[in-house]
Design a protein around this motif. Structure first.
Motif, PDB file in Angstrom:
ATOM      1  N   ILE A 434      11.950 -22.103  20.730  1.00 36.71           N
ATOM      2  CA  ILE A 434      12.527 -23.455  20.624  1.00 36.71           C
ATOM      3  C   ILE A 434      13.456 -23.730  21.800  1.00 36.71           C
ATOM      4  O   ILE A 434      13.398 -24.799  22.430  1.00 36.71           O
ATOM      5  N   ALA A 435      14.310 -22.756  22.122  1.00 29.99           N
ATOM      6  CA  ALA A 435      15.274 -22.959  23.210  1.00 29.99           C
ATOM      7  C   ALA A 435      14.568 -23.126  24.553  1.00 29.99           C
ATOM      8  O   ALA A 435      14.956 -23.992  25.373  1.00 29.99           O
ATOM      9  N   LEU A 436      13.536 -22.335  24.826  1.00 36.59           N
ATOM     10  CA  LEU A 436      12.832 -22.450  26.098  1.00 36.59           C
ATOM     11  C   LEU A 436      12.041 -23.751  26.191  1.00 36.59           C
ATOM     12  O   LEU A 436      11.933 -24.341  27.273  1.00 36.59           O
ATOM     13  N   THR A 437      11.501 -24.225  25.080  1.00 34.50           N
ATOM     14  CA  THR A 437      10.791 -25.511  25.093  1.00 34.50           C
ATOM     15  C   THR A 437      11.754 -26.658  25.391  1.00 34.50           C
ATOM     16  O   THR A 437      11.436 -27.567  26.175  1.00 34.50           O
ATOM     17  N   VAL A 438      12.935 -26.619  24.782  1.00 33.69           N
ATOM     18  CA  VAL A 438      13.959 -27.638  25.069  1.00 33.69           C
ATOM     19  C   VAL A 438      14.366 -27.557  26.538  1.00 33.69           C
ATOM     20  O   VAL A 438      14.525 -28.584  27.217  1.00 33.69           O
ATOM     21  N   ARG A 439      14.529 -26.349  27.041  1.00 33.37           N
ATOM     22  CA  ARG A 439      14.892 -26.162  28.445  1.00 33.37           C
ATOM     23  C   ARG A 439      13.807 -26.715  29.365  1.00 33.37           C
ATOM     24  O   ARG A 439      14.109 -27.351  30.387  1.00 33.37           O
ATOM     25  N   LEU A 440      12.550 -26.477  29.015  1.00 30.74           N
ATOM     26  CA  LEU A 440      11.445 -26.980  29.831  1.00 30.74           C
ATOM     27  C   LEU A 440      11.441 -28.502  29.875  1.00 30.74           C
ATOM     28  O   LEU A 440      11.257 -29.103  30.947  1.00 30.74           O
ATOM     29  N   GLN A 441      11.651 -29.126  28.736  1.00 23.29           N
ATOM     30  CA  GLN A 441      11.709 -30.588  28.702  1.00 23.29           C
ATOM     31  C   GLN A 441      12.858 -31.108  29.558  1.00 23.29           C
ATOM     32  O   GLN A 441      12.715 -32.099  30.291  1.00 23.29           O
ATOM     33  N   SER A 442      13.989 -30.414  29.506  1.00 26.14           N
ATOM     34  CA  SER A 442      15.156 -30.822  30.291  1.00 26.14           C
ATOM     35  C   SER A 442      14.882 -30.709  31.790  1.00 26.14           C
ATOM     36  O   SER A 442      15.200 -31.631  32.560  1.00 26.14           O
ATOM     37  N   ARG A 443      14.290 -29.603  32.208  1.00 24.03           N
ATOM     38  CA  ARG A 443      14.004 -29.422  33.630  1.00 24.03           C
ATOM     39  C   ARG A 443      12.968 -30.423  34.123  1.00 24.03           C
ATOM     40  O   ARG A 443      13.067 -30.946  35.241  1.00 24.03           O
ATOM     41  N   ALA A 444      11.958 -30.692  33.295  1.00 22.59           N
ATOM     42  CA  ALA A 444      10.936 -31.658  33.687  1.00 22.59           C
ATOM     43  C   ALA A 444      11.534 -33.043  33.872  1.00 22.59           C
ATOM     44  O   ALA A 444      11.230 -33.751  34.855  1.00 22.59           O
ATOM     45  N   ARG A 445      12.391 -33.461  32.948  1.00 16.67           N
ATOM     46  CA  ARG A 445      13.036 -34.766  33.060  1.00 16.67           C
ATOM     47  C   ARG A 445      13.935 -34.836  34.290  1.00 16.67           C
ATOM     48  O   ARG A 445      13.989 -35.857  34.975  1.00 16.67           O
ATOM     49  N   LEU A 446      14.646 -33.735  34.569  1.00 17.67           N
ATOM     50  CA  LEU A 446      15.530 -33.707  35.734  1.00 17.67           C
ATOM     51  C   LEU A 446      14.734 -33.908  37.019  1.00 17.67           C
ATOM     52  O   LEU A 446      15.121 -34.704  37.886  1.00 17.67           O
ATOM     53  N   HIS A 447      13.622 -33.213  37.160  1.00 16.85           N
ATOM     54  CA  HIS A 447      12.808 -33.340  38.375  1.00 16.85           C
ATOM     55  C   HIS A 447      12.210 -34.747  38.490  1.00 16.85           C
ATOM     56  O   HIS A 447      12.125 -35.296  39.594  1.00 16.85           O
ATOM     57  N   MET A 448      11.807 -35.322  37.380  1.00 16.06           N
ATOM     58  CA  MET A 448      11.266 -36.681  37.416  1.00 16.06           C
ATOM     59  C   MET A 448      12.357 -37.677  37.780  1.00 16.06           C
ATOM     60  O   MET A 448      12.122 -38.630  38.532  1.00 16.06           O
ATOM     61  N   HIS A 449      13.571 -37.459  37.273  1.00 15.08           N
ATOM     62  CA  HIS A 449      14.687 -38.353  37.602  1.00 15.08           C
ATOM     63  C   HIS A 449      15.041 -38.263  39.083  1.00 15.08           C
ATOM     64  O   HIS A 449      15.257 -39.290  39.744  1.00 15.08           O
ATOM     65  N   ILE A 450      15.079 -37.028  39.607  1.00 17.01           N
ATOM     66  CA  ILE A 450      15.390 -36.848  41.031  1.00 17.01           C
ATOM     67  C   ILE A 450      14.340 -37.531  41.893  1.00 17.01           C
ATOM     68  O   ILE A 450      14.655 -38.209  42.880  1.00 17.01           O
ATOM     69  N   ALA A 451      13.064 -37.363  41.516  1.00 21.83           N
ATOM     70  CA  ALA A 451      11.984 -37.991  42.282  1.00 21.83           C
ATOM     71  C   ALA A 451      12.096 -39.506  42.235  1.00 21.83           C
ATOM     72  O   ALA A 451      11.896 -40.200  43.247  1.00 21.83           O
ATOM     73  N   GLY A 452      12.418 -40.044  41.047  1.00 21.44           N
ATOM     74  CA  GLY A 452      12.568 -41.493  40.923  1.00 21.44           C
ATOM     75  C   GLY A 452      13.730 -42.018  41.737  1.00 21.44           C
ATOM     76  O   GLY A 452      13.620 -43.061  42.406  1.00 21.44           O
ATOM     77  N   THR A 453      14.852 -41.310  41.709  1.00 23.37           N
ATOM     78  CA  THR A 453      16.031 -41.722  42.486  1.00 23.37           C
ATOM     79  C   THR A 453      15.740 -41.678  43.984  1.00 23.37           C
ATOM     80  O   THR A 453      16.127 -42.580  44.735  1.00 23.37           O
ATOM     81  N   THR A 454      15.043 -40.632  44.411  1.00 25.14           N
ATOM     82  CA  THR A 454      14.693 -40.503  45.826  1.00 25.14           C
ATOM     83  C   THR A 454      13.780 -41.636  46.269  1.00 25.14           C
ATOM     84  O   THR A 454      13.937 -42.197  47.365  1.00 25.14           O
ATOM     85  N   ALA A 455      12.814 -41.984  45.403  1.00 31.02           N
ATOM     86  CA  ALA A 455      11.887 -43.061  45.737  1.00 31.02           C
ATOM     87  C   ALA A 455      12.631 -44.401  45.845  1.00 31.02           C
ATOM     88  O   ALA A 455      12.350 -45.215  46.745  1.00 31.02           O
ATOM     89  N   LEU A 456      13.572 -44.653  44.940  1.00 31.94           N
ATOM     90  CA  LEU A 456      14.344 -45.896  44.992  1.00 31.94           C
ATOM     91  C   LEU A 456      15.197 -45.956  46.260  1.00 31.94           C
ATOM     92  O   LEU A 456      15.297 -47.009  46.908  1.00 31.94           O
ATOM     93  N   ALA A 457      15.798 -44.813  46.605  1.00 32.28           N
ATOM     94  CA  ALA A 457      16.633 -44.786  47.816  1.00 32.28           C
ATOM     95  C   ALA A 457      15.769 -45.036  49.063  1.00 32.28           C
ATOM     96  O   ALA A 457      16.179 -45.768  49.973  1.00 32.28           O
TER      97      ALA A 457
END
Length: 463
Positions: A434-457
């Motif tokens: 359970i903890a690793l699945t939550v961690r995976l979701q968190s890391r995936a969202r973080l990378h998608m957010h960074i990519a989105g922010t970079t694209a907007l910039a």
């Protein structure tokens, strides 16, 4: 046509194409261990015990070392995704240097163990047999570690068929070498259990040579660089690989200690534990293959600069693993007597106590199959994100502070015995999954957010 256009369907097909050969390769490795035990078992209890314990000690060290080298796969896959094939070659070269540095201590440690076993009260004949076995098998360590690096380099390039073919070819070769060296045929003296160690060492070197031969062919087109820039890849391998090695050591260690505690409960409990653990280990080879596929699929997509596709790769592997392990759970739940019958005579009254315990453990094993598959695949996907330190801490807490400690509490103070130890394992695996699945979701969202922010910039700069 709809299935063709679906990115999820495409990812399912790709993941299966990568994972299926890896699962087959894992099963081939297990088949070689089984054939070794069967061959040596004909020599008697002392030889079987020596080879079994010696192989367990050697394998524990090798699996932990291989965990460090696992870092080659995500680092090389990320470079390949980014179109930087020379860096992938340099990563593999750095991995070979790390493997060479590990080889000598990994050969010396097993050789130094027999005197410690004497101090623990092991019988002299058994210690002598273990010493001969370890001395024979240790010569395969460099071949094993070198082959591990090349295997991870090939997996990163999605050349998984050769990763399957070489171990499959090694299975009959291992049988033949055991037959010749253990029992003495074709003019070769009978070496006993040490002959099985020699056979394993020879197969490990031949596996390395098989991968080298494939990579040297013109059609392979996969490089391993040992020239300029290779040394600079080693710190990255160590940063990513050391937590993986520690996590693998924590996982192996908790099962080893559980086995020791089973021996305290009694001989029947220990025998039941080994039997059910062996069956569960066969089931585990499928999600392990999916985990290896998830590592390189996630890293490759991140190298392409596609975090959404990386997230999809990770969770498709998780879903496939969950389905496979639910099927395994049904098998363990519904056919325990059939499975026990492969190992024991159910009609023998001497086995009645062991069978009774094994039937209880099969129920618990069926219940934790899902969690066992999910935790290894989630950890594999997180390696694709180069996230290994936090998963290591999660494993330490889940396996030991919750799983082992909880199992000990249930087994001894609360009196549940063998069942209590396995309930603790199941609880620890559930927490880690359970903890690793939550961690995976968190890391995936973080990378998608960074990519989105970079694209907007970038869009703002162009405007």
């Amino acid at each position: 046509m709809a299935a063709t256009r679906s990115p999820i369907a495409a990812e399912i097909r790709t993941t299966i194409a990568v994972a299926a050969p890896l699962a087959a390769a894992n099963l081939a490795q297990m088949a070689m261990q089984v054939t070794n035990a069967v061959m040596v078992g004909h020599l008697g209890a002392v030889a079987l015990a020596a080879a079994g314990l010696g192989n367990a000690l050697n394998a524990t060290l090798l699996m932990t070392s291989q965990g460090l080298l696992t870092a080659v796969a995500p680092l090389a896959a990320h470079a390949i995704g980014a179109g930087d094939h020379p860096t992938a070659g340099r990563v593999a070269g750095g991995g070979l240097i790390v493997a060479a540095a590990l080889a000598v201590p990994m050969m010396m440690i097993p050789i130094a163990l027999p005197p410690l076993l004497s101090g623990l009260g092991f019988e002299p004949d058994l210690v002598a047999e273990i010493r001969r076995f370890l001395w024979a098998i240790c010569w395969g360590v460099p071949g094993f570690l070198g082959a591990a690096v090349l295997r991870f380099r090939l997996i990163a390039a999605f050349r998984t068929r050769i990763v399957m073919v070489v171990p499959l070819l090694a299975v009959p070769l291992n049988v033949a070498l055991n037959w010749v060296l253990v029992f003495g045929h074709w003019g070769v003296p009978a070496l006993g259990s040490a002959g099985s160690g020699c056979a394993t060492a020879i197969v490990q070197w031949l596996t390395l040579l098989g991968f080298v031969a494939y990579m040297l062919t013109a059609k392979a087109g996969i490089s391993v660089s040992i020239g300029h820039g290779v040394l600079r890849t080693i710190p990255g391998i160590l940063r990513l690989g050391l937590p993986i090695a520690a996590m693998r050591g924590l996982e192996i260690g908790v099962f080893v200690m559980t086995g020791i505690m089973m021996g305290v409960v009694g001989a029947d409990a220990l025998g039941a534990h080994q039997l059910v653990f062996n069956v569960a280990g066969v089931c585990f080879m499928v999600p392990l293959g999916l985990a290896q596929a998830a590592t390189v699929r996630v890293a490759y997509q991140l190298g392409l600069g596609m975090p959404a596709a990386a997230r999809r790769a990770g969770f498709v592997a998780l879903a496939l693993g969950a389905l496979c392990m639910m099927a395994a759970a049904v098998l363990l739940w519904t056919t325990p007597r059939l499975l026990i019958g492969f190992y024991l005579d159910l009609g023998d009254d001497a086995n009645r106590g062991l069978v009774a315990i094994a039937l209880q453990l099969f129920v618990i094993a069926a219940l934790f199959q899902l969690f066992d598959g999910v935790q290894v695949i989630a950890a594999g996907a997180l390696r694709g994100y180069r996230d290994t330190a936090i998963p290591m801490l999660i494993a330490a807490i889940g396996y030991w502070a919750i799983g082992f400690a909880g199992g000990w509490l249930l087994a001894f103070p609360l009196g549940f015995g063998a069942v209590g130890l396995w309930l603790g394992l199941a609880l620890g695996l559930a927490v880690v999954a359970i903890a690793l699945t939550v961690r995976l979701q968190s890391r995936a969202r973080l990378h998608m957010h960074i990519a989105g922010t970079t694209a907007l910039a970038a869009g703002g700069l162009r405007a």
